[in-house]
Structures are given as C-alpha cells and as structure tokens.
Design a protein around this motif. Structure first.
Motif, PDB file in Angstrom:
ATOM      1  N   GLN A  72       0.683   2.171   7.955  1.00 57.50           N
ATOM      2  CA  GLN A  72       1.619   2.926   7.361  1.00 57.50           C
ATOM      3  C   GLN A  72       2.964   2.180   7.334  1.00 57.50           C
ATOM      4  N   LEU A  73       3.127   1.550   8.454  1.00 56.69           N
ATOM      5  CA  LEU A  73       4.299   0.403   8.396  1.00 56.69           C
ATOM      6  C   LEU A  73       4.436  -0.460   7.252  1.00 56.69           C
ATOM      7  N   LEU A  74       3.040  -1.022   6.908  1.00 50.68           N
ATOM      8  CA  LEU A  74       3.036  -1.862   5.604  1.00 50.68           C
ATOM      9  C   LEU A  74       3.292  -1.197   4.483  1.00 50.68           C
ATOM     10  N   ALA A  75       2.833   0.109   4.330  1.00 47.70           N
ATOM     11  CA  ALA A  75       3.142   0.846   3.105  1.00 47.70           C
ATOM     12  C   ALA A  75       4.520   1.020   2.973  1.00 47.70           C
ATOM     13  N   SER A  76       5.345   1.596   3.922  1.00 42.69           N
ATOM     14  CA  SER A  76       6.666   1.529   3.807  1.00 42.69           C
ATOM     15  C   SER A  76       7.403   0.450   3.304  1.00 42.69           C
ATOM     16  N   ARG A  77       7.052  -0.768   3.878  1.00 44.11           N
ATOM     17  CA  ARG A  77       7.667  -1.985   3.410  1.00 44.11           C
ATOM     18  C   ARG A  77       7.284  -2.388   1.970  1.00 44.11           C
ATOM     19  N   ALA A  78       6.130  -2.123   1.691  1.00 42.28           N
ATOM     20  CA  ALA A  78       5.363  -2.322   0.142  1.00 42.28           C
ATOM     21  C   ALA A  78       6.244  -1.360  -0.794  1.00 42.28           C
ATOM     22  N   ALA A  79       6.506  -0.224  -0.496  1.00 41.22           N
ATOM     23  CA  ALA A  79       7.308   0.574  -1.169  1.00 41.22           C
ATOM     24  C   ALA A  79       8.556   0.049  -1.819  1.00 41.22           C
ATOM     25  N   LYS A  80       9.247  -0.865  -1.028  1.00 39.24           N
ATOM     26  CA  LYS A  80      10.510  -1.340  -1.247  1.00 39.24           C
ATOM     27  C   LYS A  80      10.418  -2.344  -2.523  1.00 39.24           C
ATOM     28  N   ARG A  81       9.097  -3.039  -2.439  1.00 37.31           N
ATOM     29  CA  ARG A  81       8.846  -3.901  -3.668  1.00 37.31           C
ATOM     30  C   ARG A  81       8.177  -3.309  -4.634  1.00 37.31           C
ATOM     31  N   TRP A  82       7.129  -2.764  -4.610  1.00 37.78           N
ATOM     32  CA  TRP A  82       6.496  -1.989  -5.562  1.00 37.78           C
ATOM     33  C   TRP A  82       6.800  -0.577  -6.079  1.00 37.78           C
ATOM     34  N   GLY A  83       7.496   0.046  -5.248  1.00 39.72           N
ATOM     35  CA  GLY A  83       7.993   1.147  -5.575  1.00 39.72           C
ATOM     36  C   GLY A  83       7.141   2.525  -4.845  1.00 39.72           C
ATOM     37  N   ARG A  84       7.826   3.551  -4.390  1.00 44.15           N
ATOM     38  CA  ARG A  84       7.194   4.470  -3.690  1.00 44.15           C
ATOM     39  C   ARG A  84       6.407   5.318  -4.402  1.00 44.15           C
ATOM     40  N   GLU A  85       6.805   5.677  -5.761  1.00 45.77           N
ATOM     41  CA  GLU A  85       5.813   6.413  -6.758  1.00 45.77           C
ATOM     42  C   GLU A  85       4.481   5.911  -7.042  1.00 45.77           C
ATOM     43  N   ARG A  86       4.682   4.447  -7.314  1.00 43.10           N
ATOM     44  CA  ARG A  86       3.410   3.648  -7.712  1.00 43.10           C
ATOM     45  C   ARG A  86       2.410   3.407  -6.556  1.00 43.10           C
ATOM     46  N   LEU A  87       3.135   3.392  -5.193  1.00 47.33           N
ATOM     47  CA  LEU A  87       2.188   3.201  -4.135  1.00 47.33           C
ATOM     48  C   LEU A  87       1.591   4.545  -3.722  1.00 47.33           C
ATOM     49  N   LEU A  88       2.135   5.645  -3.684  1.00 47.40           N
ATOM     50  CA  LEU A  88       1.686   6.925  -3.389  1.00 47.40           C
ATOM     51  C   LEU A  88       0.422   7.480  -4.395  1.00 47.40           C
ATOM     52  N   VAL A  89       0.806   7.135  -5.710  1.00 45.38           N
ATOM     53  CA  VAL A  89      -0.108   7.614  -6.700  1.00 45.38           C
ATOM     54  C   VAL A  89      -1.435   6.682  -6.274  1.00 45.38           C
ATOM     55  N   GLY A  90      -1.410   5.309  -6.195  1.00 48.41           N
ATOM     56  CA  GLY A  90      -2.263   4.210  -6.055  1.00 48.41           C
ATOM     57  C   GLY A  90      -3.032   4.430  -4.719  1.00 48.41           C
ATOM     58  N   GLY A  91      -2.303   5.037  -3.597  1.00 46.02           N
ATOM     59  CA  GLY A  91      -3.006   5.359  -2.476  1.00 46.02           C
ATOM     60  C   GLY A  91      -3.874   6.455  -2.499  1.00 46.02           C
ATOM     61  N   THR A  92      -3.353   7.593  -3.231  1.00 45.53           N
ATOM     62  CA  THR A  92      -4.169   8.847  -3.500  1.00 45.53           C
ATOM     63  C   THR A  92      -5.491   8.362  -4.403  1.00 45.53           C
ATOM     64  N   ALA A  93      -5.567   7.652  -5.439  1.00 42.43           N
ATOM     65  CA  ALA A  93      -6.377   7.220  -6.191  1.00 42.43           C
ATOM     66  C   ALA A  93      -7.568   6.056  -5.315  1.00 42.43           C
ATOM     67  N   LEU A  94      -6.908   5.409  -4.411  1.00 43.44           N
ATOM     68  CA  LEU A  94      -7.983   4.716  -3.559  1.00 43.44           C
ATOM     69  C   LEU A  94      -8.552   5.559  -2.545  1.00 43.44           C
ATOM     70  N   ALA A  95      -7.925   6.617  -2.081  1.00 42.94           N
ATOM     71  CA  ALA A  95      -8.766   7.595  -1.168  1.00 42.94           C
ATOM     72  C   ALA A  95      -9.775   8.078  -2.139  1.00 42.94           C
ATOM     73  N   GLY A  96      -9.725   8.489  -3.353  1.00 42.56           N
ATOM     74  CA  GLY A  96     -10.653   9.313  -4.105  1.00 42.56           C
ATOM     75  C   GLY A  96     -11.852   8.142  -4.335  1.00 42.56           C
ATOM     76  N   LEU A  97     -11.190   6.929  -4.586  1.00 48.69           N
ATOM     77  CA  LEU A  97     -12.368   5.872  -5.191  1.00 48.69           C
ATOM     78  C   LEU A  97     -13.150   5.687  -3.776  1.00 48.69           C
ATOM     79  N   ALA A  98     -12.851   5.779  -2.458  1.00 46.26           N
ATOM     80  CA  ALA A  98     -13.397   5.481  -1.266  1.00 46.26           C
ATOM     81  C   ALA A  98     -14.277   6.721  -1.209  1.00 46.26           C
ATOM     82  N   TYR A  99     -14.342   8.012  -1.617  1.00 47.56           N
ATOM     83  CA  TYR A  99     -15.359   9.001  -1.527  1.00 47.56           C
ATOM     84  C   TYR A  99     -16.357   8.612  -2.702  1.00 47.56           C
ATOM     85  N   LEU A 100     -16.061   7.962  -3.689  1.00 42.81           N
ATOM     86  CA  LEU A 100     -16.895   7.640  -4.547  1.00 42.81           C
ATOM     87  C   LEU A 100     -17.880   6.526  -4.021  1.00 42.81           C
ATOM     88  N   LEU A 101     -17.317   5.618  -3.467  1.00 42.99           N
ATOM     89  CA  LEU A 101     -18.245   4.448  -2.515  1.00 42.99           C
ATOM     90  C   LEU A 101     -19.096   5.170  -1.512  1.00 42.99           C
TER      91      LEU A 101
END
Length: 399
Positions: A72-101
């Motif tokens: 979570q701390l790494l995500a908060s720091r990455a948001a400053k570089r990559w953008g909060r919106e992109r990271l939130l959308v990407g994280g949600t997609a990653l959680a969905g992809l995990a269940y496909l796996l």
C-alpha cells in the motif's frame, strides 16, 4: 478579470466531480473487498481439490492479505509518478486478472502466484480511492460523511460477492465461478476508467488552490491515530475469532453461529455509515469515546449474558464495534498535509490490517492459556486504551 460564464460553471462542475469521485471510490471499495473475501468461500474447495494441508490453506489467505498490506505504501508513492487514477484502474484490472489465473490453476504454485498478483492489485484501492474522495469533497465540505459512505460500500461488497459466488457454485463449477468473478473485476476497472473525474480546467484548479489553506499536517496526531486504528482493529478481529467459541459454549449450533455473525455484520455495516456522520456532528474524540466505551461494555456483557440475550445485543454491538473505523478514517486527511494524503491513508490501512492480522494469533494463545471468557474480558479492557489515544489525536487536530 474572472470570466462570469466560467464562474457559473464551477458549482455544477464541482458537484459532478464530487459525485463521480464518490461513486468511483465506493465502487472500487465494494469490488476489491468483495474479491478479497471470496477467498473465504473458496478455501475449503481448494483444500479438497488440491489436497492442501491447513498450513497451505493459511498460506494462500496470508499471501493475498500480505501483498495487499505490504504494497500500500508503494502504491501511494507510485501514484505521484504514474497518476492516482491510472494506478487505481490498473490495480482493479490486476485483481480481476488474478481471478482469471486462479480459474486456470492446476496446483498450489499457480494458485499462490495468482493470489499474490490479486493482493498486489488490491493494494492500490484503499489509499488511492480514499484520497480521491477526500480531494473531491474537501473544497465544499463533507469529507467525513463521504468517507463513511465509502467505508459502508466495502461491507456491501463483502456481503454481495461472496453470496454471489455461493449461488454460482450451485449451478457451475468453481473454475467457472472464479472466472466470472475475474471478468467482473475487469468490468469494474473499465467502469472506474469512465467514472473517475477528468482533470479539471485550470480556472477551477486555481480557484481551489486559492481557497485552500496550506497545512503541514500533524505527525504526532497521525501516529496516535495509527495506534488507535491498529488497536481498534486488533480488538475487533480478536472478538470475531472468539465469538463462535463463546456462542458454542452457550449452546449455539452451526446455524446459530451463522445467524449471530450475520446480525453482527449487519449492525457493523450500518455502524460504519452512521458513526461517520456522528463524528462529523459531535467530533472525533466524543464519538470514539462513545463507541469504544460501548463496545468494551458490550464485550463484557457478551461473556455473561445467556444465549438469547447475546443474540439480541449483537446488532448493537456490531454497530459500535465497526463504527469507530469510519470516524478514524475521516480524520486522516485532517492530520496529513495535502500532498501526503495517499501516504497517510496507506500507513493507516497498513497499520489496521496488520493489527487485525496479528490479533487472532496473539489472542488465540491467550485464549488457550486462560480460556475464552478471560481472553474476551482482556480484549474489552485493552480497547479502553483507545480513549487516551483519541485525546492525543484530538490535540493533533487542534494544532
């Protein structure tokens, strides 16, 4: 000179931004918490399917929650570089992809890796969705009320998605069920991409900046808040660990224990919503003293009440037990500087998740040594430590 047409657009634009941010944050919380709690339904199935030991079952659950808490701390720091919106959308997609796996897993190794991917995706949700809502609501007020709605949405997801997969398992196998859950996660990511408000025009941002006083935050108050949240979460998880055993000692069967937990969770969901509003009305410290004192008293009563008396009290106990969390979430933005909100939310959620994860182990050993009633009374007394801690938080807010 200000453009009159642009000034007239601001209230409508801000209202739309607030609504979209709240809906996006609540949707993310519901989906992520629902996907996280699906694991409880699936663990017994995986144990039989793959011949797992109880230690391996615990490893699967711990892998998801450990990745979620640890990044979570790494995500908060990455948001400053990559953008909060992109990271939130990407994280949600990653959680969905995990269940496909997960749906394709043929053994423990792939299952474990898939759940670690899911936990990594889930790590983005709490700090980024919370700060998204805070930033949207701060200019017009209502941050605490909005965060209580966000908190409530997480409990709705915890109720709906595990219930949905339970129904799916009646008609299709577990692989198909988790694949559908994965597709739901990807659909939620697409919804968030559309919902999250677009970047505001320059004249709106400059107007907000002009009307927002700079704040360095209160590191001491934030530390006290973190300790309060971790302690509150530890007692809550400890109580949930002991409650089935307490009910069994009072004569409850499996159905009775299930009903008791349902009553407690229903009260808890509404407690998260109502106590956030109460905290906004009467203040953080008064609300924490009210909810934590009531929780401590009712935990002690739970030990001595007969079965039906305990069952009748459980919705109210759930309301107080879970309600404190919304009050505490609501003051995180007040104690963190505007440029450190993602980090502050990440710290807070990491502390509360960590406290909740550690509590069943520590209090389980205490219960083995002293018995369930003594352990529960110890929980109730320990919870009272949040009262002086909340006073320290209040001092931080006053500064």
């Amino acid at each position: 000179m200000n453009n009159p047409a642009a000034l007239r657009e601001q209230p409508a634009m801000q209202t739309n931004t607030r609504r979209r941010a709240l809906l996006a944050g609540c949707s993310a919380h519901a989906v992520h918490d629902g996907l996280t709690d699906l694991i409880y339904v699936l663990l017994p199935i995986w144990q039989v399917q793959f011949g797992l030991s109880l230690a391996q079952v615990g490893l699967l659950r711990g892998a998801y929650s450990g990745m979620m808490a640890g990044f979570q701390l790494l995500a908060s720091r990455a948001a400053k570089r990559w953008g909060r919106e992109r990271l939130l959308v990407g994280g949600t997609a990653l959680a969905g992809l995990a269940y496909l796996l997960v749906g394709q897993a043929g053994g423990l190794t792939v299952l474990l890796l898939a759940l670690m991917v899911g936990g990594l995706g889930a790590s983005t949700q709490h700090p980024l969705a919370s700060s998204l809502i805070t930033d949207a609501y701060e200019p017009g007020g209502g941050v605490k009320e909005a965060l209580s709605q966000y908190n409530f949405a997480g409990d709705i997801g915890k109720t709906l998605l595990p219930g949905l997969i339970g129904l799916l398992l009646i008609v299709v196998d577990w692989r198909t069920s988790v694949t559908l859950m994965g597709l739901l996660g990807l659909a939620a990511a697409a919804l968030l991409w559309w919902l999250i408000p677009a970047r505001e025009p320059a004249h709106v941002r400059s107007s907000k900046a002009a009307n927002t006083a700079p704040s360095a935050g209160s590191p001491g108050g934030l530390r006290a808040l973190l300790a309060t949240g971790a302690l509150d979460s530890a007692v809550r998880m400890g109580f949930l660990t002991f409650l089935p055993f307490l009910l069994k000692s009072k004569g409850a069967g499996t159905a009775g224990i299930g009903l008791a937990l349902t009553l407690l969770f229903i009260g808890g969901a509404f407690g998260k919503l109502l106590c956030g509003y109460l905290g906004a009305r009467i203040g953080m410290m008064k609300t924490v003293w009210l909810t934590e004192s009531a929780t401590s008293l009712m935990i002690i009563l739970a030990v001595f009440l007969p079965y039906f008396g305990l069952m009748a009290m459980l919705p109210l106990l759930g309301l107080a037990l879970n309600g404190t969390s919304s009050v505490l979430y609501g003051v995180v933005p007040d104690l963190a500087g505007p440029d450190k909100r993602e980090q502050a939310f990440a710290l807070f959620y990491t502390g509360t998740i960590g406290g909740g994860a550690l509590a069943p182990v520590v209090f389980g050993r205490l219960g083995d040594a002293t018995g369930v009633p003594v352990a529960m009374v110890t929980l109730a007394v320990m919870l009272l430590l949040t009262l002086p801690l909340s006073y320290a938080v209040q001092r931080g807010l006053s500064r």
